[in-house]
Design a protein around this motif. Structure first.
Motif, PDB file in Angstrom:
ATOM      1  N   VAL A  26      -0.348 -21.372  17.287  1.00  0.00           N
ATOM      2  CA  VAL A  26      -0.109 -21.690  18.360  1.00  0.00           C
ATOM      3  C   VAL A  26       0.470 -20.280  18.983  1.00  0.00           C
ATOM      4  N   ALA A  27      -0.052 -19.905  19.964  1.00  0.00           N
ATOM      5  CA  ALA A  27       0.537 -18.625  20.703  1.00  0.00           C
ATOM      6  C   ALA A  27       0.323 -18.906  22.068  1.00  0.00           C
ATOM      7  N   GLY A  28       1.399 -18.444  22.825  1.00  0.00           N
ATOM      8  CA  GLY A  28       1.545 -18.919  24.127  1.00  0.00           C
ATOM      9  C   GLY A  28       1.213 -20.057  24.664  1.00  0.00           C
ATOM     10  N   GLY A  29       1.548 -21.227  23.873  1.00  0.00           N
ATOM     11  CA  GLY A  29       1.225 -22.474  24.278  1.00  0.00           C
ATOM     12  C   GLY A  29      -0.192 -23.017  24.194  1.00  0.00           C
ATOM     13  N   GLN A  30      -0.966 -21.766  23.465  1.00  0.00           N
ATOM     14  CA  GLN A  30      -2.464 -22.520  23.107  1.00  0.00           C
ATOM     15  C   GLN A  30      -2.597 -22.686  21.604  1.00  0.00           C
ATOM     16  N   THR A  31      -3.668 -23.287  21.231  1.00  0.00           N
ATOM     17  CA  THR A  31      -3.872 -23.497  19.536  1.00  0.00           C
ATOM     18  C   THR A  31      -5.032 -22.835  19.522  1.00  0.00           C
ATOM     19  N   TYR A  32      -5.228 -21.927  18.430  1.00  0.00           N
ATOM     20  CA  TYR A  32      -6.384 -21.270  17.952  1.00  0.00           C
ATOM     21  C   TYR A  32      -6.762 -21.389  16.559  1.00  0.00           C
ATOM     22  N   ASN A 153      -3.330 -27.531  24.110  1.00  0.00           N
ATOM     23  CA  ASN A 153      -3.995 -26.422  25.028  1.00  0.00           C
ATOM     24  C   ASN A 153      -4.787 -25.671  24.424  1.00  0.00           C
ATOM     25  N   PRO A 154      -6.275 -26.388  23.846  1.00  0.00           N
ATOM     26  CA  PRO A 154      -6.722 -25.572  22.787  1.00  0.00           C
ATOM     27  C   PRO A 154      -7.752 -24.096  23.700  1.00  0.00           C
ATOM     28  N   PHE A 155      -7.771 -23.179  22.495  1.00  0.00           N
ATOM     29  CA  PHE A 155      -8.404 -21.980  23.249  1.00  0.00           C
ATOM     30  C   PHE A 155     -10.049 -22.310  22.958  1.00  0.00           C
ATOM     31  N   SER A 156     -10.845 -22.054  24.025  1.00  0.00           N
ATOM     32  CA  SER A 156     -12.238 -22.423  23.790  1.00  0.00           C
ATOM     33  C   SER A 156     -12.984 -21.087  23.207  1.00  0.00           C
ATOM     34  N   TYR A 157     -13.642 -21.272  22.141  1.00  0.00           N
ATOM     35  CA  TYR A 157     -14.283 -20.154  21.440  1.00  0.00           C
ATOM     36  C   TYR A 157     -15.896 -20.322  21.659  1.00  0.00           C
ATOM     37  N   PHE A 158     -16.601 -19.066  22.224  1.00  0.00           N
ATOM     38  CA  PHE A 158     -18.114 -19.197  22.442  1.00  0.00           C
ATOM     39  C   PHE A 158     -18.582 -19.082  21.157  1.00  0.00           C
ATOM     40  N   LEU A 159     -19.471 -19.979  20.637  1.00  0.00           N
ATOM     41  CA  LEU A 159     -20.252 -19.788  19.327  1.00  0.00           C
ATOM     42  C   LEU A 159     -21.588 -19.318  19.236  1.00  0.00           C
ATOM     43  N   GLY A 160     -22.179 -19.256  20.525  1.00  0.00           N
ATOM     44  CA  GLY A 160     -23.353 -18.558  20.668  1.00  0.00           C
ATOM     45  C   GLY A 160     -24.363 -19.593  21.483  1.00  0.00           C
ATOM     46  N   PHE A 161     -25.629 -19.310  21.431  1.00  0.00           N
ATOM     47  CA  PHE A 161     -26.441 -19.979  22.392  1.00  0.00           C
ATOM     48  C   PHE A 161     -27.352 -20.565  21.602  1.00  0.00           C
ATOM     49  N   GLY A 162     -27.510 -21.983  21.686  1.00  0.00           N
ATOM     50  CA  GLY A 162     -28.446 -22.918  20.979  1.00  0.00           C
ATOM     51  C   GLY A 162     -29.840 -22.434  21.733  1.00  0.00           C
ATOM     52  N   ARG A 163     -31.011 -22.091  21.059  1.00  0.00           N
ATOM     53  CA  ARG A 163     -31.985 -21.726  21.773  1.00  0.00           C
ATOM     54  C   ARG A 163     -33.009 -22.444  21.397  1.00  0.00           C
TER      55      ARG A 163
END
Length: 175
Positions: A26-32, A153-163
């Motif tokens: 948890v950094a800056g109020g966000q969860t990673y 306050n979760p951080f949103s991670y881009f995992l990729g494109f489902g093609r």
């Protein structure tokens, strides 16, 4: 000499602390996440353009050392694809058991799928849209998949494109 001994002890203390297991960042109020989940694949039960009753599946693996359970997934719906209603979205675990979720349409055109019970590290889940109608035109469609850890306050991670690819006159499945 006292400064270098103190500095050496401080460095050892930091190394010892960093070697201890961390269960959330948890950094800056966000969860990673410590280690980001991975988009394993995307499939459809039929690749024919305009096919009326298909299932789209997006599989995500949560590493055992992620440090935080998976709290939600976001799937961006590309232009030309029918946006499923919440009742047409389900999530299953690796055994095929259905997980309790809440699906919310977002203003950016994505769907936010929140797990009522966060998905534990070391697990795999598959988001399914069914029944869904394939796009009228053939082509490649990219679904943006994001993962959010459970927590404040979760951080949103881009995992990729489902093609997913669709073909005019095509038949069959993509996987």
């Amino acid at each position: 000499m006292k400064k270098s001994v103190a500095l050496g002890l401080s460095t050892l203390a930091l190394i010892a602390l960093s070697a201890s297991p961390l269960y959330a960042i948890v950094a800056g109020g966000q969860t990673y996440f410590l280690v980001v989940p991975r988009l394993v694949g995307a499939t459809t039960t039929n690749v024919s353009a305009s096919y009326r009753i298909a299932r789209y599946s997006f599989t995500v693996s949560v590493p055992s050392d992620s440090g935080e359970p998976l709290g939600a997934l976001s799937v961006g719906i590309p232009a030309g694809i029918y946006t499923p209603y919440p009742g047409e979205v389900s999530v299953v675990d690796a055994t095929g058991a259905r997980l309790a979720t809440q699906t919310t349409a977002q203003s950016d055109g994505s769907l936010l799928i929140t797990f009522q019970q966060p998905v534990a590290p070391g697990s795999t889940v598959t988001v399914q849209f069914e029944p869904i109608r394939n796009p009228k035109g053939g082509g490649t469609y990219l679904f943006e998949v994001r993962a959010l850890p459970a927590g404040t306050n979760p951080f949103s991670y881009f995992l990729g494109f489902g093609r997913l690819e669709f073909f005019v006159g095509g038949a069959g499945s993509s996987g």
